[in-house]
Design a protein around this motif. Structure first.
Motif, PDB file in Angstrom:
ATOM      1  N   CYS A  22     -30.957 -21.226 -31.665  1.00  0.00           N
ATOM      2  CA  CYS A  22     -30.425 -20.023 -32.479  1.00  0.00           C
ATOM      3  C   CYS A  22     -31.049 -18.784 -32.403  1.00  0.00           C
ATOM      4  O   CYS A  22     -32.071 -18.802 -33.370  1.00  0.00           O
ATOM      5  CB  CYS A  22     -30.010 -20.700 -33.724  1.00  0.00           C
ATOM      6  N   ALA A  23     -30.687 -17.722 -31.969  1.00  0.00           N
ATOM      7  CA  ALA A  23     -31.275 -16.429 -32.144  1.00  0.00           C
ATOM      8  C   ALA A  23     -30.692 -15.832 -33.165  1.00  0.00           C
ATOM      9  O   ALA A  23     -29.298 -15.635 -33.276  1.00  0.00           O
ATOM     10  CB  ALA A  23     -30.988 -15.635 -30.679  1.00  0.00           C
ATOM     11  N   ARG A  66     -35.914 -38.238 -34.750  1.00  0.00           N
ATOM     12  CA  ARG A  66     -35.313 -38.354 -33.677  1.00  0.00           C
ATOM     13  C   ARG A  66     -35.180 -36.831 -33.498  1.00  0.00           C
ATOM     14  O   ARG A  66     -35.304 -36.116 -32.335  1.00  0.00           O
ATOM     15  CB  ARG A  66     -34.002 -38.735 -33.632  1.00  0.00           C
ATOM     16  N   PHE A  67     -34.870 -36.037 -34.610  1.00  0.00           N
ATOM     17  CA  PHE A  67     -34.695 -34.508 -34.363  1.00  0.00           C
ATOM     18  C   PHE A  67     -36.050 -34.003 -34.993  1.00  0.00           C
ATOM     19  O   PHE A  67     -36.633 -34.111 -35.972  1.00  0.00           O
ATOM     20  CB  PHE A  67     -33.324 -34.034 -34.893  1.00  0.00           C
ATOM     21  N   THR A  68     -36.350 -32.656 -34.337  1.00  0.00           N
ATOM     22  CA  THR A  68     -37.287 -31.872 -35.120  1.00  0.00           C
ATOM     23  C   THR A  68     -36.685 -30.154 -34.942  1.00  0.00           C
ATOM     24  O   THR A  68     -36.367 -29.826 -33.829  1.00  0.00           O
ATOM     25  CB  THR A  68     -38.719 -31.650 -34.139  1.00  0.00           C
ATOM     26  N   ILE A  69     -37.020 -29.902 -36.296  1.00  0.00           N
ATOM     27  CA  ILE A  69     -36.382 -28.245 -36.311  1.00  0.00           C
ATOM     28  C   ILE A  69     -38.075 -27.609 -36.147  1.00  0.00           C
ATOM     29  O   ILE A  69     -38.722 -27.915 -36.728  1.00  0.00           O
ATOM     30  CB  ILE A  69     -35.757 -27.949 -37.517  1.00  0.00           C
ATOM     31  N   SER A  70     -37.621 -26.459 -35.576  1.00  0.00           N
ATOM     32  CA  SER A  70     -39.203 -25.518 -35.357  1.00  0.00           C
ATOM     33  C   SER A  70     -38.396 -24.155 -35.277  1.00  0.00           C
ATOM     34  O   SER A  70     -37.252 -23.691 -35.023  1.00  0.00           O
ATOM     35  CB  SER A  70     -39.879 -25.999 -34.174  1.00  0.00           C
ATOM     36  N   ARG A  71     -39.512 -23.072 -35.422  1.00  0.00           N
ATOM     37  CA  ARG A  71     -38.829 -21.631 -35.293  1.00  0.00           C
ATOM     38  C   ARG A  71     -40.030 -20.790 -34.819  1.00  0.00           C
ATOM     39  O   ARG A  71     -41.270 -21.079 -34.835  1.00  0.00           O
ATOM     40  CB  ARG A  71     -38.518 -20.985 -36.781  1.00  0.00           C
ATOM     41  N   ASP A  72     -39.589 -19.927 -34.051  1.00  0.00           N
ATOM     42  CA  ASP A  72     -40.608 -18.776 -33.677  1.00  0.00           C
ATOM     43  C   ASP A  72     -40.160 -17.311 -34.253  1.00  0.00           C
ATOM     44  O   ASP A  72     -39.372 -16.673 -34.029  1.00  0.00           O
ATOM     45  CB  ASP A  72     -40.423 -18.618 -32.093  1.00  0.00           C
ATOM     46  N   ASN A  73     -41.004 -16.931 -35.208  1.00  0.00           N
ATOM     47  CA  ASN A  73     -40.549 -16.020 -35.991  1.00  0.00           C
ATOM     48  C   ASN A  73     -40.608 -14.692 -35.444  1.00  0.00           C
ATOM     49  O   ASN A  73     -40.281 -13.537 -35.437  1.00  0.00           O
ATOM     50  CB  ASN A  73     -41.480 -15.770 -37.448  1.00  0.00           C
ATOM     51  N   GLY A  74     -41.720 -14.497 -34.119  1.00  0.00           N
ATOM     52  CA  GLY A  74     -41.816 -13.579 -33.377  1.00  0.00           C
ATOM     53  C   GLY A  74     -40.660 -13.435 -32.593  1.00  0.00           C
ATOM     54  O   GLY A  74     -40.209 -12.060 -32.154  1.00  0.00           O
ATOM     55  N   LYS A  75     -39.856 -14.365 -31.996  1.00  0.00           N
ATOM     56  CA  LYS A  75     -38.705 -14.208 -31.327  1.00  0.00           C
ATOM     57  C   LYS A  75     -37.360 -14.471 -32.225  1.00  0.00           C
ATOM     58  O   LYS A  75     -36.408 -14.511 -31.629  1.00  0.00           O
ATOM     59  CB  LYS A  75     -38.721 -15.216 -30.302  1.00  0.00           C
ATOM     60  N   ASN A  76     -37.478 -14.463 -33.294  1.00  0.00           N
ATOM     61  CA  ASN A  76     -36.401 -14.725 -34.289  1.00  0.00           C
ATOM     62  C   ASN A  76     -35.507 -15.726 -33.892  1.00  0.00           C
ATOM     63  O   ASN A  76     -34.202 -15.672 -34.000  1.00  0.00           O
ATOM     64  CB  ASN A  76     -35.481 -13.229 -34.423  1.00  0.00           C
ATOM     65  N   THR A  77     -36.006 -16.779 -33.530  1.00  0.00           N
ATOM     66  CA  THR A  77     -35.328 -18.007 -33.056  1.00  0.00           C
ATOM     67  C   THR A  77     -35.731 -19.165 -33.648  1.00  0.00           C
ATOM     68  O   THR A  77     -36.882 -19.742 -34.073  1.00  0.00           O
ATOM     69  CB  THR A  77     -35.411 -18.083 -31.648  1.00  0.00           C
TER      70      THR A  77
END
Length: 122
Positions: A22-23, A66-77
């Motif tokens: 999700c961008a 089973r599911f893992t949420i993660s984020r990359d703040n540098g890529k706004n994703t």
């Protein structure tokens, strides 16, 4: 305003994996809580996972382990890694965002993406 665009949905077999992305637009992504919800045909939209802006994550009981949420703040994703998929995971998956703390209620999120279809075959 935050605009959200999901991608990565598709067809998987039971036991397989998919990764949703999700961008988000905007300059303050690191201070935004991101969530994933899903809606199966004929059912209410339900909470799946949340990535709080402070760094912790929460999950629905049905996806823990089973599911893992993660984020990359540098890529706004924000990502949702879905493993050990089951047919009951079939749904349209929605990305959501809020400048607050979020939670497991739809009403706590201010911005929504258009959704991406995930279909799991048995």
């Amino acid at each position: 305003q935050v605009q959200l665009v999901e991608s990565g949905g598709g067809l998987a077999q039971a036991g397989g994996s998919l990764r949703l992305s999700c961008a988000a637009s905007g300059r303050t992504f690191s201070s935004v809580t991101m969530g994933w919800f899903r809606q199966a045909p004929g059912k209410e939209r339900e909470f799946v996972a949340r990535s709080h802006w402070s760094g912790y994550s929460t999950y629905a009981d049905s996806v823990v382990g089973r599911f893992t949420i993660s984020r990359d703040n540098g890529k706004n994703t924000v990502f949702l890694q879905m493993n050990s998929l089951k047919p009951e995971d079939t749904a349209v998956y929605y990305c959501a965002a809020t400048h607050g703390g979020g939670g497991n209620l739809r009403s706590l999120y201010d911005y929504w993406g258009q959704g991406t279809q995930v279909t799991v075959s048995s």
